[in-house]
Design a protein around this motif. Structure first.
Motif, short mmCIF file in Angstrom:
data_model
loop_
_atom_site.label_atom_id
_atom_site.label_comp_id
_atom_site.label_asym_id
_atom_site.label_seq_id
_atom_site.Cartn_x
_atom_site.Cartn_y
_atom_site.Cartn_z
N TYR A 12 57.84 31.74 47.13
CA TYR A 12 58.42 32.98 46.61
C TYR A 12 57.35 33.96 46.12
CZ TYR A 12 63.10 30.92 46.96
OH TYR A 12 64.26 30.37 47.42
N CYS A 13 57.06 34.00 44.84
CA CYS A 13 56.29 35.15 44.36
C CYS A 13 54.78 34.94 44.43
CB CYS A 13 56.73 35.55 42.95
SG CYS A 13 55.98 34.62 41.64
N GLY A 14 54.05 36.00 44.13
CA GLY A 14 52.60 35.99 44.23
C GLY A 14 51.89 35.18 43.16
N GLY A 16 52.07 31.97 42.94
CA GLY A 16 51.48 30.91 43.76
C GLY A 16 51.46 29.54 43.11
N CYS A 17 52.60 29.09 42.58
CA CYS A 17 52.64 27.81 41.88
C CYS A 17 52.52 26.62 42.84
CB CYS A 17 53.96 27.69 41.11
SG CYS A 17 54.12 28.90 39.80
N GLY A 18 51.87 25.58 42.34
CA GLY A 18 51.72 24.35 43.12
C GLY A 18 52.98 23.51 43.02
N LEU A 44 57.64 25.17 36.84
CA LEU A 44 58.24 25.96 37.92
C LEU A 44 59.33 26.83 37.31
CD1 LEU A 44 58.74 23.37 40.84
CD2 LEU A 44 56.99 25.14 40.68
N CYS A 45 59.56 27.98 37.88
CA CYS A 45 60.66 28.81 37.40
C CYS A 45 61.94 28.44 38.13
CB CYS A 45 60.33 30.30 37.59
SG CYS A 45 60.49 30.86 39.29
N SER A 46 63.04 29.11 37.79
CA SER A 46 64.34 28.76 38.37
C SER A 46 64.33 28.83 39.90
CB SER A 46 65.42 29.69 37.81
OG SER A 46 65.10 31.04 38.08
FE1 SF4 Z 1 56.73 32.46 41.46
FE2 SF4 Z 1 58.47 30.86 40.25
FE3 SF4 Z 1 57.54 30.22 42.66
FE4 SF4 Z 1 55.96 30.10 40.52
S1 SF4 Z 1 57.77 28.84 40.88
S2 SF4 Z 1 55.44 30.99 42.53
S3 SF4 Z 1 56.67 31.82 39.31
S4 SF4 Z 1 58.80 32.00 42.16
#
Ligand code: SF4
Length: 703
Positions: A12-14, A16-18, A44-46
């Motif tokens: 998803y977003c920039g 860049g979570c592992g 991690l986010c939702s």
């Molecule tokens: Fe972005 Fe959430 Fe994915 Fe992290 S877990 S990269 S914050 S969307």
């Protein structure tokens, strides 16, 4: 029972979570945060924690190529051979008849670096046109121009690790609490551990990020340049500038000083709708801090004065000398997971690979030589909105859209519909029928998704990650690089017969040798065995570069950073009128991603906002005769949207807000926010003005 596990990166977003991906004995995937990953440390986010639902549910997936022979016929399933055979015949015939500039590619910041690289090599090197642009044009092209003008090259100077070293954050035109949640969690933690850390948020809405801030400057939309200049003036008046840094490492300060003294703080307060004392307080916090980080996203970039806003904000880092040292520097946040990777490989109409410039003859010659072609055209390609203008006017005949949904995400949706109908040939290469854009395709190509192909991405802090293939793509879906390379070979082009994605990465990496983004000592083996790296990685055992400009040598010809003056301090957007008295600003909600083709499949992500709502101030709601929950009809010069009203004090009077996500998801084109948005663009960055469209709002009465 867990069968095996593999490490990868969120798609998803920039941020860049592992992510650690595990599979059960039925091959069902589930995910958890990677505790060892330097970005998210297990969080991690939702959106990220629900990624497995997206992967396991293939009910919406495009499984086979589909084609229609004419617009009056429905599409039917065809073989890959028929599909790409037809695509190459049509492209050859259009190019023969109308020239190479009659075709174009529209790609995505969600594409992997290898895909981006190949699409650009194919278009700019071999098709002979620069008509390739990306949906990243919609989110960060103004930031790219700002960096180039200020530092000489598109270079994000800092890292997430600087968050733990800073004591002042200026978050402006961004709501990271919702849109970059794990990054914001790191800021929250920094503040929890050190209450002296100060957070300033500049936003017309009182967002969750603003709620957490020490100071919220709720400015009028479009007045950012005036506000940053007023902060600059106050910094000077209080003697909170770094004269030594300015003298030794910058140019253009005298003109900047003249500019900031041309408007008093009192005048700025009136223009911006922000109390004078708050402007002074913000400047004092910034000036007295030891480590000052500015962060921004769409609120600055998506504007007709997006470049002006960017350079004006960057000037604050220069005036305070807060760059090139721990815990300080400007930090643009990328919305998409690989917007940065796209910039590296020249994934925009005006760029060439490895940060070379299309308008530079020597750069064009170098890239042409590397690819073994005679030349790169010197004619700038169509940028995102220009491409659809050209389709509508008939200048562009064929478009190939990969991994993006312009029917929902581009401004002025009805124009995009007209453009797609006018096109002679539309190819859509995607994973899901949930994209509204698929409906307009003459040829649909099923692409492999996350975990179904390998490649690399670069996050907001220049961190390159390797993403492995872990599961097979459903049906006959293929990785995007395979599709592009197959098409290129059918067009008769050499140099596209790679054995795997690793060879493509190696080719790109060798191109970076000796440049400021050198990754020539990086390859898949190192990425797989050693983890992620931040570019540049200029030597064999180099571990990557977390911070740029520590030597205070910038990438400009004389090594000095440049103060840039905005072309105007005014917002040149079309202003409210009697017919359209309110300013519409658009944005994102916490649990949805872009046009919801992925997150829209996950029930639990719909509970936060089951449907789109219009945020409106109580005073405006009263004037529009709207009650909370009643249906509002929003009109602009371009179209109509009907959604429920949410009356809230969090939005400034005179401003309304709509989320941008909904398209076909609600089976109604009356929920598409971009029915309303205008097509004005920043003259330099060509980024559209999603944050300032004049609208009227009334209570909807059923006829
Ligand atoms: Fe972005 Fe959430 Fe994915 Fe992290 S877990 S990269 S914050 S969307």
């Amino acid at each position: 029972m867990v069968k095996n596990e593999v490490k990868t990166t969120c798609s998803y977003c920039g941020v860049g979570c592992g992510i650690i991906v595990k599979k059960d004995i039925n091959n069902k995937v589930f995910v958890e945060g990677d505790k060892e990953h330097p970005v998210n440390k297990g969080m991690l986010c939702s959106k990220g924690m629900n990624l497995h639902y997206v992967v396991n549910d293939i009910s919406d997936r495009i499984l086979y190529p589909e084609m229609r022979w004419s617009r009056s016929h429905p599409r039917e399933r065809v073989s890959w051979d028929d599909a790409l055979g037809r695509a190459s015949r049509v492209f050859k015939s259009i190019i023969k008849k109308y020239g190479p500039d009659s075709v174009g590619f529209y790609v995505s910041g969600q594409s992997l670096t290898e895909e981006y690289y190949i699409a650009n090599k194919l278009t700019k090197g071999f098709l002979g046109t620069n008509n390739i642009d990306t949906n990243s044009r919609l989110c960060m092209s103004s930031a790219v121009v700002g960096y180039k003008k200020t530092f000489g090259e598109d270079s994000v100077p800092i890292s997430y690790e600087d968050i733990e070293l800073a004591d002042c954050f200026l978050i402006t035109g961004a709501n990271p609490a919702w849109c970059h949640p794990i990054l914001f969690r790191r800021i929250e933690k920094r503040k929890e551990e050190n209450p002296n850390v100060k957070i300033i948020v500049i936003d017309p809405r009182k967002t969750d990020s603003a709620n957490f801030a020490d100071l919220h400057l709720q400015l009028l939309p479009g007045t950012d340049v005036v506000l940053y200049n007023a902060i600059g003036r106050r910094l000077f008046e209080r003697g909170l500038i770094d004269e030594k840094f300015i003298k030794n490492h910058t140019e253009g300060y005298a003109a900047y000083k003249d500019l900031i003294f041309s408007t008093s703080i009192k005048q700025a307060s009136k223009l911006c709708g922000v109390p004078e004392k708050d402007i002074k307080k913000a400047a004092d916090i910034i000036g007295l801090s030891k480590g000052f980080i500015s962060m921004w996203a769409m609120g600055l970039n998506q504007s007709v004065v997006g470049t002006d806003k960017n350079v004006s904000l960057l000037n604050l880092s220069l005036i305070t000398g807060q760059i090139g040292k721990p815990g300080s520097g400007p930090f643009s946040l990328t919305g998409q997971p690989n917007a940065m990777g796209g910039r590296e490989v020249g994934g925009m109409a005006n760029l060439l690979a490895v940060h070379k410039d299309l308008m530079n003859e020597e750069h064009r010659r170098e890239v042409a030589q590397f690819w073994g072609v005679d030349k790169i055209s010197d004619k700038p390609g169509y940028t995102a909105t220009e491409m659809f203008d050209a389709l509508e006017s008939g200048k562009l005949k064929a478009v190939w859209i990969a991994c993006t949904n312009p029917l929902v995400s581009l401004p002025n949706t009805h124009q995009i519909e007209r453009a797609m109908k006018k096109a002679k040939f539309v190819v859509v290469q995607d994973i899901s029928y949930k994209s509204d854009t698929v409906d307009y395709a003459d040829l649909v190509l099923p692409a492999a998704g996350w975990l179904e192909k390998e490649g690399t991405m670069t996050n907001s802090e220049r961190r390159i990650s390797y993403l492995p293939k872990e599961i097979d793509a459903p049906g006959e879906a293929r990785p995007d690089v395979e599709i592009f390379c197959d098409f290129a070979q059918r067009m008769g082009f050499r140099g596209f017969n790679y054995n795997n994605a690793s060879e493509i990465y190696d080719e790109y990496a060798s191109m970076t040798k000796g440049t400021n983004i050198d990754v020539s000592f990086l390859n898949y083996d190192r990425l797989k065995s050693e983890g992620t790296f931040q570019w540049p990685v200029p030597e064999h055992r180099h571990q990557g570069t977390s911070r740029l400009f520590e030597d205070k040598k910038f990438y400009t010809p004389n090594g000095k950073a440049q103060f840039n003056l905005p072309s105007t301090i005014k917002n040149t957007s079309v202003q409210p009128s009697e017919d359209f008295p309110l300013i519409l600003t658009t944005g994102r909600i916490r649990d949805q991603w872009h046009t919801m083709t992925k997150t829209g499949k996950v029930s639990r992500l719909k509970t936060h906002y089951p449907t789109p709502v219009l945020e409106i101030n109580p005073v405006d709601a009263y004037l529009c005769k709207l009650k909370d929950g009643s249906i509002a009809e929003i009109k602009s010069e371009n179209g109509v949207v009907r959604v429920r009203a949410k009356i809230t004090e969090t939005i400034k009077k005179g401003v309304v807000f709509l989320p941008m996500h909904w398209g076909k998801q609600l089976q109604s084109d009356l929920n598409r926010t971009n029915n309303l948005t205008n097509t004005h663009i920043d003259p330099t960055s060509k980024e559209p003005d999603f944050k300032f469209t004049c609208v009227s709002v009334t209570k909807y009465k059923k006829p």
